[in-house]
Design a protein around this motif. Structure first.
Motif, PDB file in Angstrom:
ATOM      1  N   TRP A 132      46.002  49.729  48.673  1.00 35.49           N
ATOM      2  CA  TRP A 132      46.603  48.401  48.480  1.00 35.49           C
ATOM      3  C   TRP A 132      45.561  47.455  47.897  1.00 35.49           C
ATOM      4  O   TRP A 132      44.473  47.306  48.431  1.00 35.49           O
ATOM      5  N   SER A 133      45.890  46.796  46.795  1.00 31.15           N
ATOM      6  CA  SER A 133      44.904  45.969  46.101  1.00 31.15           C
ATOM      7  C   SER A 133      45.581  44.762  45.468  1.00 31.15           C
ATOM      8  O   SER A 133      46.423  44.920  44.579  1.00 31.15           O
ATOM      9  N   GLN A 134      45.195  43.570  45.904  1.00 30.85           N
ATOM     10  CA  GLN A 134      45.788  42.334  45.389  1.00 30.85           C
ATOM     11  C   GLN A 134      44.941  41.767  44.247  1.00 30.85           C
ATOM     12  O   GLN A 134      44.461  40.634  44.306  1.00 30.85           O
ATOM     13  N   VAL A 135      44.788  42.564  43.193  1.00 32.52           N
ATOM     14  CA  VAL A 135      43.951  42.161  42.058  1.00 32.52           C
ATOM     15  C   VAL A 135      44.769  41.531  40.934  1.00 32.52           C
ATOM     16  O   VAL A 135      44.211  41.124  39.921  1.00 32.52           O
ATOM     17  N   GLY A 136      46.067  41.422  41.100  1.00 38.43           N
ATOM     18  CA  GLY A 136      46.892  40.910  40.012  1.00 38.43           C
ATOM     19  C   GLY A 136      47.077  41.956  38.935  1.00 38.43           C
ATOM     20  O   GLY A 136      46.787  43.139  39.120  1.00 38.43           O
ATOM     21  N   LYS A 137      47.574  41.524  37.786  1.00 46.96           N
ATOM     22  CA  LYS A 137      47.756  42.463  36.675  1.00 46.96           C
ATOM     23  C   LYS A 137      47.539  41.749  35.352  1.00 46.96           C
ATOM     24  O   LYS A 137      47.574  40.519  35.253  1.00 46.96           O
ATOM     25  N   LEU A 138      47.310  42.567  34.328  1.00 46.71           N
ATOM     26  CA  LEU A 138      47.207  42.093  32.960  1.00 46.71           C
ATOM     27  C   LEU A 138      48.512  42.389  32.239  1.00 46.71           C
ATOM     28  O   LEU A 138      49.130  43.442  32.458  1.00 46.71           O
ATOM     29  N   GLN A 139      48.919  41.471  31.364  1.00 49.92           N
ATOM     30  CA  GLN A 139      49.987  41.771  30.420  1.00 49.92           C
ATOM     31  C   GLN A 139      49.351  41.731  29.038  1.00 49.92           C
ATOM     32  O   GLN A 139      48.941  40.667  28.567  1.00 49.92           O
ATOM     33  N   GLY A 140      49.220  42.907  28.412  1.00 51.57           N
ATOM     34  CA  GLY A 140      48.413  43.032  27.211  1.00 51.57           C
ATOM     35  C   GLY A 140      49.224  43.128  25.931  1.00 51.57           C
ATOM     36  O   GLY A 140      50.364  43.594  25.920  1.00 51.57           O
ATOM     37  N   ALA A 141      48.599  42.711  24.838  1.00 51.07           N
ATOM     38  CA  ALA A 141      49.219  42.778  23.510  1.00 51.07           C
ATOM     39  C   ALA A 141      48.226  43.380  22.530  1.00 51.07           C
ATOM     40  O   ALA A 141      47.023  43.119  22.601  1.00 51.07           O
TER      41      ALA A 141
END
Length: 449
Positions: A132-141
């Motif tokens: 479990w890891s609350q590191v968020g996420k990237l939305q990449g282009a």
């Protein structure tokens, strides 16, 4: 509208499971020795993915004297809930972003955020080891099409006042180890995890009044007597149980029970995962561990780097009329994944994929999810449109509350963001149409794949 139901002729296939754990870990958790003496249940929950697990737990909490059966055709973690890329996304995602209504977007955010709170509570309370890891996420282009979608995502976040950070090519590269991406948006609320270990941990920590019957496909479901007669095939033996009410948490498989027929589009997505990278490969990679990137363009490529040094790549879609995929088709998809992987990580082009798999999700042509009493004493949540961990978890909890007669603001919001999926044309026309649309989407998104 009443349904007569009957035999369930098409069962989930015995196809290759995900590579999140070794196959030996995917054993049956429930114990067959109890089934013959626990043949009457107040509630039956069919489907032990994220939706069914949440539904069974909440039913047990609200009805502590009730007997509850949780049934799945496969061992917990084998099916769709164990085949995703390990994201629990808090924000409106994919088709939900098409909405211009800030109230709807805020409702989706609140529902997803509550799902994450619920899951975090279970992980901490029962010490579930699932990375479990609350590191968020990237939305990449990658190129122009992706950056345009990324700007639209930022506009949606602005509407609901959610924080985000815009990152340029160099900033993204320090995290993901490649300068392939023109930029990304980082959002802090997403959680990363190992989906097989999370689902199996949730299953092992269910309340005592829940009887888990995984590895037991339903072969007959019919109205009879005081409610429903259900026949299961457990370890080669047919088991008869009866139930007063049923919660169908079967998503894309729901039409096989005679519910929402011709309204759910089963689509399969594909993923491949490497073995853990060596020290030398990690040095060549140069990025960080423990991150996730989803594509700004929904047709693009999802990436994950796990805590144990494995890289996952996910793209390619197909119509899943039989709910599974042959190994020969996996070979073709693995080649596509290798192409996408090598574009991003040419320095790792000798690193093999240790596993490849497909996972089925339920879509609707009008991009809506179903939630509610679909037939008398039968409750259903389906068509989570590819974002099933958070939406499935909160849907399962609220489905149990609705079926128990509970009322809340959360439940009102769930009904408000749900609707009836539109009718589909029959096969083979549906399959032909879906494949044509997927090919068009792949062509439009080719720069981002």
């Amino acid at each position: 509208m009443p349904h007569s139901f009957g035999a369930v002729d098409r069962l989930p296939p015995n196809d290759t499971p995900s590579g999140w754990v070794e196959p030996a870990e995917l054993s049956v958790i429930g114990s067959a020795r109890h089934y013959d003496r626990l043949n009457w249940f107040d509630w039956t929950v069919v489907g032990a993915g994220f939706t069914g697990l949440a539904a069974a737990r909440r039913l047990a909490e609200m009805n502590p004297a009730a007997k509850i059966a949780l049934i799945d055709a496969k061992p917990v973690g084998w099916g769709a809930s164990g085949r995703n890329s390990g994201f629990i996304i808090d924000l409106p995602h994919k088709f939900d972003l098409d909405s211009a209504d800030p109230v709807r977007l805020a409702s989706i955010l609140r529902l997803n955020t509550q799902a994450i709170k619920d899951l975090k509570n279970h992980v901490e309370r029962f010490d579930i080891a699932c990375d479990w890891s609350q590191v968020g996420k990237l939305q990449g282009a990658v190129q122009k099409r992706g950056t345009g979608k990324m700007r639209a995502f930022a506009q949606a976040l602005d509407k609901i006042g959610e924080p985000y950070t815009v990152m340029d090519r160099a900033e993204v590269a320090t995290i993901v180890g490649t300068d392939y991406y023109a930029g990304a948006i980082h959002t802090p609320g997403c959680v990363l995890m190992n989906p097989v270990r999370l689902t199996r941990g949730l299953a092992r920590s269910l309340p005592e009044n829940v009887t888990l019957m995984d590895g037991c496909p339903v072969v007959r479901f019919a109205r009879e007597g005081r409610g429903f007669g259900i026949t299961l095939r457990c370890q080669g033996t047919l088991i008869e149980i009866a139930s007063a009410s049923t919660l169908m948490c079967t998503n894309a498989f729901t039409p096989e029970f005679g519910l929402l027929k011709n309204r759910i589009v089963p689509v399969i997505t594909f993923a491949s995962m490497t073995r853990p990278l060596s020290d030398t490969e990690i040095e060549a990679y140069g990025g960080q561990l423990d991150w996730g990137l989803t594509p700004a363009d929904p047709g693009g490529t999802t990436l994950r780097m796990t805590r144990d040094r494995r890289l996952l790549v996910r793209n390619q879609y197909d119509y899943a009329g039989h709910y599974g995929v042959a190994d020969t088709e996996l070979d073709r998809m693995r080649e596509k994944h290798r192409e996408a992987f090598n574009k991003r990580y040419p320095m790792l082009n000798k690193v093999p994929f240790a596993s490849s798999w497909g996972g089925v999700c339920g879509l609707s042509r009008n991009h809506v999810s179903y939630f509610g009493e679909v037939s008398e004493n039968v409750w259903n949540s389906s068509c989570h449109n590819g974002v099933g961990v958070a939406r499935g978890t909160i849907s399962g909890r609220l489905l149990a509350e609705a079926a128990s007669g509970h009322k809340s603001d959360l439940l009102k919001q769930m009904y408000a963001v749900s609707n009836t999926p539109s009718l589909n044309p029959p096969d083979p026309f549906l399959g032909l149409g879906v494949r044509a649309r997927l090919k068009l989407a792949a062509w439009e998104s080719k720069e981002e794949i």
